[in-house]
Design a protein around this motif. Sequence first.
Motif, PDB file in Angstrom:
ATOM      1  N   ASP A 186       4.430  22.810 -14.035  1.00  0.00           N
ATOM      2  CA  ASP A 186       4.019  22.915 -12.620  1.00  0.00           C
ATOM      3  C   ASP A 186       4.974  23.863 -11.877  1.00  0.00           C
ATOM      4  O   ASP A 186       5.058  23.682 -10.642  1.00  0.00           O
ATOM      5  CB  ASP A 186       4.619  21.198 -12.034  1.00  0.00           C
ATOM      6  N   GLY A 187       5.185  24.865 -12.457  1.00  0.00           N
ATOM      7  CA  GLY A 187       5.640  26.222 -11.602  1.00  0.00           C
ATOM      8  C   GLY A 187       7.221  26.025 -11.187  1.00  0.00           C
ATOM      9  O   GLY A 187       7.450  26.874 -10.366  1.00  0.00           O
ATOM     10  N   ASP A 188       8.001  24.918 -11.815  1.00  0.00           N
ATOM     11  CA  ASP A 188       9.427  24.605 -11.320  1.00  0.00           C
ATOM     12  C   ASP A 188      10.222  25.382 -11.980  1.00  0.00           C
ATOM     13  O   ASP A 188      10.907  24.904 -13.120  1.00  0.00           O
ATOM     14  CB  ASP A 188       9.711  22.953 -11.367  1.00  0.00           C
ATOM     15  N   VAL A 189      10.715  26.777 -11.258  1.00  0.00           N
ATOM     16  CA  VAL A 189      11.677  27.651 -12.113  1.00  0.00           C
ATOM     17  C   VAL A 189      12.838  27.072 -12.171  1.00  0.00           C
ATOM     18  O   VAL A 189      13.733  27.811 -12.625  1.00  0.00           O
ATOM     19  CB  VAL A 189      11.277  28.969 -11.447  1.00  0.00           C
ATOM     20  N   ASP A 190      13.290  26.072 -11.239  1.00  0.00           N
ATOM     21  CA  ASP A 190      14.534  25.650 -11.271  1.00  0.00           C
ATOM     22  C   ASP A 190      14.797  24.460 -12.424  1.00  0.00           C
ATOM     23  O   ASP A 190      16.101  24.254 -12.451  1.00  0.00           O
ATOM     24  CB  ASP A 190      14.938  25.148  -9.810  1.00  0.00           C
ATOM     25  N   SER A 191      13.811  24.135 -12.983  1.00  0.00           N
ATOM     26  CA  SER A 191      13.926  23.079 -13.751  1.00  0.00           C
ATOM     27  C   SER A 191      14.435  23.688 -15.272  1.00  0.00           C
ATOM     28  O   SER A 191      14.088  25.039 -15.444  1.00  0.00           O
ATOM     29  CB  SER A 191      12.836  22.239 -14.173  1.00  0.00           C
ATOM     30  N   ALA A 192      14.655  23.182 -16.307  1.00  0.00           N
ATOM     31  CA  ALA A 192      15.008  23.584 -17.682  1.00  0.00           C
ATOM     32  C   ALA A 192      13.464  23.951 -18.218  1.00  0.00           C
ATOM     33  O   ALA A 192      12.794  23.201 -18.173  1.00  0.00           O
ATOM     34  CB  ALA A 192      15.932  22.532 -18.446  1.00  0.00           C
ATOM     35  N   ALA A 193      13.780  24.941 -19.148  1.00  0.00           N
ATOM     36  CA  ALA A 193      12.409  25.332 -19.977  1.00  0.00           C
ATOM     37  C   ALA A 193      12.239  23.928 -20.906  1.00  0.00           C
ATOM     38  O   ALA A 193      13.257  23.341 -21.314  1.00  0.00           O
ATOM     39  CB  ALA A 193      12.837  26.478 -20.736  1.00  0.00           C
ATOM     40  N   LEU A 194      11.067  23.874 -21.192  1.00  0.00           N
ATOM     41  CA  LEU A 194      10.571  22.694 -22.509  1.00  0.00           C
ATOM     42  C   LEU A 194      11.378  23.025 -23.543  1.00  0.00           C
ATOM     43  O   LEU A 194      11.311  24.262 -23.896  1.00  0.00           O
ATOM     44  CB  LEU A 194       9.196  22.671 -22.250  1.00  0.00           C
ATOM     45  N   PRO A 195      11.617  22.104 -24.416  1.00  0.00           N
ATOM     46  CA  PRO A 195      12.243  22.309 -25.714  1.00  0.00           C
ATOM     47  C   PRO A 195      11.367  22.762 -26.818  1.00  0.00           C
ATOM     48  O   PRO A 195      10.136  22.628 -26.481  1.00  0.00           O
ATOM     49  CB  PRO A 195      12.683  21.094 -26.113  1.00  0.00           C
ATOM     50  N   HIS A 196      11.657  23.264 -27.832  1.00  0.00           N
ATOM     51  CA  HIS A 196      10.806  23.783 -29.173  1.00  0.00           C
ATOM     52  C   HIS A 196      10.364  22.223 -29.673  1.00  0.00           C
ATOM     53  O   HIS A 196      11.206  21.403 -29.992  1.00  0.00           O
ATOM     54  CB  HIS A 196      11.355  24.684 -29.613  1.00  0.00           C
ATOM     55  N   SER A 197       9.148  22.209 -30.207  1.00  0.00           N
ATOM     56  CA  SER A 197       8.742  21.092 -30.863  1.00  0.00           C
ATOM     57  C   SER A 197       9.371  21.029 -32.163  1.00  0.00           C
ATOM     58  O   SER A 197       9.371  21.925 -32.951  1.00  0.00           O
ATOM     59  CB  SER A 197       7.128  21.322 -30.941  1.00  0.00           C
ATOM     60  N   LYS A 198       9.808  19.687 -32.427  1.00  0.00           N
ATOM     61  CA  LYS A 198      10.575  19.359 -33.765  1.00  0.00           C
ATOM     62  C   LYS A 198       9.520  19.404 -34.920  1.00  0.00           C
ATOM     63  O   LYS A 198       9.956  19.465 -35.966  1.00  0.00           O
ATOM     64  CB  LYS A 198      11.241  17.977 -33.737  1.00  0.00           C
ATOM     65  N   LYS A 199       8.272  19.417 -34.475  1.00  0.00           N
ATOM     66  CA  LYS A 199       7.296  19.099 -35.678  1.00  0.00           C
ATOM     67  C   LYS A 199       6.566  20.541 -36.076  1.00  0.00           C
ATOM     68  O   LYS A 199       5.829  20.685 -36.763  1.00  0.00           O
ATOM     69  CB  LYS A 199       6.216  18.135 -35.254  1.00  0.00           C
TER      70      LYS A 199
END
Length: 236
Positions: free
Chosen positions: A143-156
């Motif tokens: 959603d373009g929220d650059v202030d939030s943390a980036a999504l994690p890498h998939s564990k799978k």
Amino acid sequence: MTTYRARRTARTAALAAATAALALGLTACGGTDDGPKAAGGDHSTGSAQTRPASDGTGKGGTEQADNGGDSKAGSHSATVAGGTGKAASKGTTATAQQCRGDEMLVTTVHRFAGQQGDHLLITASNEGTKPCWVTSYPAVKLDGDVDSAALPHSKKDNPGGDKHITLQPGGKVYSAVNLFDYGSNNHTGRSFALALRGADGHEGPYYSVDAKGQKPQFSWNEADVLNWNTEKPYDF
């Protein structure tokens, strides 16, 4: 007396014939000695001729790079990561720089909306004029929220995210954002911010990407990201 002279003459002729045969044998041996030298010269000449033939036609490592470009960057990861082979000496993929966001065309399609396997398929294309590489997985903020943390890498995800995938001009790589929607208290969006990661894992500048597809709006409670790959994930 005459008989003795005849015998001596015969012996002399036989000795002369043996001497001639010995000389001929030595000449043949001398030719054999010259043979390896000539072969060695031919070998050197052959090597000198082989190198220009390879360089002139652009085959060897360069051919691998071209084939990789045809297959959209698939086969170059090993060549660039290892830095071996003729490609390195020719200064092609071995000297490729990291891809820059402003030279990449990034698109995304919302697939399997509301179904199992709901995800955003990300396609990145090298729009520059030179080969470049990507590594790891893209940094994505939904959603373009650059202030939030980036999504994690998939564990799978499959291993191998530390490789450099080289893209020839026009070459493509793929990633995906896995969306997990539990039906309540979720988030919705139609776009996200994406940045490329360097070899050290640091994030580059973020760029906005709008989702497309029959249902461009997506929702999630949790989400994670796959490594860049030369094959489309969930391609079924």
